[in-house]
Design an enzyme around this catalytic site. Structure first.
Site, PDB file in Angstrom:
ATOM      1  N   ASN A  70       3.263  33.616  15.663  1.00  0.00           N
ATOM      2  CA  ASN A  70       2.424  34.205  14.625  1.00  0.00           C
ATOM      3  C   ASN A  70       1.640  35.345  15.264  1.00  0.00           C
ATOM      4  O   ASN A  70       0.696  35.099  16.012  1.00  0.00           O
ATOM      5  CB  ASN A  70       1.477  33.124  14.062  1.00  0.00           C
ATOM      6  N   LYS A  88      -0.272  37.431  13.929  1.00  0.00           N
ATOM      7  CA  LYS A  88      -1.539  37.708  13.229  1.00  0.00           C
ATOM      8  C   LYS A  88      -1.680  39.219  12.961  1.00  0.00           C
ATOM      9  O   LYS A  88      -0.697  39.866  12.667  1.00  0.00           O
ATOM     10  CB  LYS A  88      -2.724  37.155  14.024  1.00  0.00           C
ATOM     11  N   HIS A 130      -2.243  28.983   6.407  1.00  0.00           N
ATOM     12  CA  HIS A 130      -2.812  29.065   7.764  1.00  0.00           C
ATOM     13  C   HIS A 130      -4.331  28.902   7.665  1.00  0.00           C
ATOM     14  O   HIS A 130      -4.947  29.393   6.713  1.00  0.00           O
ATOM     15  CB  HIS A 130      -2.442  30.405   8.403  1.00  0.00           C
ATOM     16  N   GLU A 141      -6.663  30.405   9.022  1.00  0.00           N
ATOM     17  CA  GLU A 141      -7.413  31.663   8.900  1.00  0.00           C
ATOM     18  C   GLU A 141      -7.371  32.172   7.456  1.00  0.00           C
ATOM     19  O   GLU A 141      -8.310  32.812   6.989  1.00  0.00           O
ATOM     20  CB  GLU A 141      -6.846  32.699   9.887  1.00  0.00           C
ATOM     21  N   GLU A 152      -2.014  22.184  12.806  1.00  0.00           N
ATOM     22  CA  GLU A 152      -2.840  23.080  13.613  1.00  0.00           C
ATOM     23  C   GLU A 152      -4.313  22.667  13.503  1.00  0.00           C
ATOM     24  O   GLU A 152      -5.003  23.095  12.566  1.00  0.00           O
ATOM     25  CB  GLU A 152      -2.678  24.519  13.114  1.00  0.00           C
ATOM     26  N   GLY A 208      -6.858  29.501  18.796  1.00  0.00           N
ATOM     27  CA  GLY A 208      -7.463  30.663  19.436  1.00  0.00           C
ATOM     28  C   GLY A 208      -8.676  30.335  20.274  1.00  0.00           C
ATOM     29  O   GLY A 208      -9.425  31.229  20.676  1.00  0.00           O
ATOM     30  N   SER A 262      -3.557  26.942  20.535  1.00  0.00           N
ATOM     31  CA  SER A 262      -3.645  27.292  21.960  1.00  0.00           C
ATOM     32  C   SER A 262      -2.459  26.784  22.783  1.00  0.00           C
ATOM     33  O   SER A 262      -2.624  26.334  23.919  1.00  0.00           O
ATOM     34  CB  SER A 262      -4.974  26.809  22.561  1.00  0.00           C
TER      35      SER A 262
HETATM   36  C1  PEP Z   1      -1.930  30.211  15.156  1.00  0.00           C
HETATM   37  O1  PEP Z   1      -2.375  31.291  14.855  1.00  0.00           O
HETATM   38  O2  PEP Z   1      -1.185  29.610  14.356  1.00  0.00           O
HETATM   39  C2  PEP Z   1      -2.276  29.648  16.456  1.00  0.00           C
HETATM   40  C3  PEP Z   1      -1.907  28.422  16.731  1.00  0.00           C
HETATM   41  O3  PEP Z   1      -2.980  30.458  17.323  1.00  0.00           O
HETATM   42  P1  PEP Z   1      -3.254  30.204  18.892  1.00  0.00           P
HETATM   43  O4  PEP Z   1      -1.935  29.815  19.501  1.00  0.00           O
HETATM   44  O5  PEP Z   1      -3.756  31.520  19.386  1.00  0.00           O
HETATM   45  O6  PEP Z   1      -4.235  29.101  18.990  1.00  0.00           O
END
Ligand code: PEP
Length: 253
Positions: free
Chosen positions: A9, A11, A95, A97, A167, A173, A213
């Site tokens: 992803n 972003k 997601h 976000e 997630e 992040g 992460s």
């Molecule tokens: C994501 O954006 O779905 C995500 C898991 O981000 P990160 O790996 O940066 O935590």
């Protein structure tokens, strides 16, 4: 046997030129990798150039969001047929976000999920609890609400065409990762929920990815867990070498 999936992803990162360069690099690095599905989800503006860069490879294209309507007066939005035309086979929905910054509700996610399936896009449906919810022992409750909200009105055949991404919001992040055990427990819960709603066969067919992460240092352990069928990777997917290592750790021996 579910084939592992590693999705990147990107972003709101990478201009069109940068996206082309990263996708070209990944195509070169991953050309001999089999036994894992790799999906890249760049920003909308880079879908065409990433598709071009990946031509002739088995890497697949996905989007990060979509509107549920086919067309209409929805300024700034992108429809499922537009994504299909751009070469997308997948779309990330719900997601955290999107939920956090754009007020996406379970109802929105449900409308988008139904629409994606109707148009033949494979949805990657994201669920996950926030830190205060985990600390208040509400993880199960939150996951159940998000899963039931997203999958409302679907039949088993439709559910089987989806991918779920667990997630935990506190791990996205932040550099904090769920332990393999914590992640596996929630994946098990998600599979049980799917089994009770859509039957065991259906639940066994659905890939449940972990996101939060994921990096080369922890991907082997996470992806080695029995209920973790792949990863949704944010930050580490922006670096070709890191993403390649994560993909390699998903290949089952
Ligand atoms: C994501 O954006 O779905 C995500 C898991 O981000 P990160 O790996 O940066 O935590």
């Amino acid at each position: 046997m579910r084939i592992p999936i590693v999705a990147g992803n990107w972003k709101m990162y990478k201009t069109e030129e940068e996206a082309f360069a990263l996708a070209s690099d990944l195509k070169r690095r991953l050309k001999d990798v089999f036994g894992v599905k790799v999906i890249l989800c760049p920003p909308f503006t880079s879908l065409f150039s990433v598709r071009k860069a990946m031509e002739g490879s088995s890497i697949l294209l996905g989007a990060q969001n979509m509107h549920w309507e086919e067309k209409g007066a929805f300024t700034g939005e992108i429809s499922p047929p537009m994504l299909l035309t751009a070469g997308c086979k997948y779309v990330i929905l719900g997601h955290s976000e999107r939920r956090m910054y754009f007020s996406e509700t379970d109802e929105f996610v449900n409308a988008k999920l139904k629409s994606a399936l109707k148009f033949g896009l494979s949805p990657i449906v994201c669920v996950g609890e926030k830190l205060d919810q985990r600390e208040a022992n509400k993880t199960e409750q939150v996951i159940e609400r998000q899963m039931d909200g997203a999958f409302k009105g679907l039949d088993a055949q439709q559910a089987a065409a989806t991918i779920v991404a667990y997630e935990p919001v506190w791990a996205i992040g932040t550099g904090k990762t769920a332990t393999p055990g914590q992640a596996n427990d929630v994946h098990l819960l998600i599979r049980k929920l799917l089994g009770s709603r859509f039957g065991k066969d259906c639940a066994e067919r659905i890939n449940i990815l972990y996101g939060g992460s994921v990096k080369p240092e922890n991907s082997g352990e996470l992806l080695g867990m029995p209920e973790i069928d792949g990863a949704l990777v944010g930050g580490a997917s922006l670096d070709a070498e890191s993403f390649e290592k994560i993909v390699m750790s998903a290949v089952r021996s």
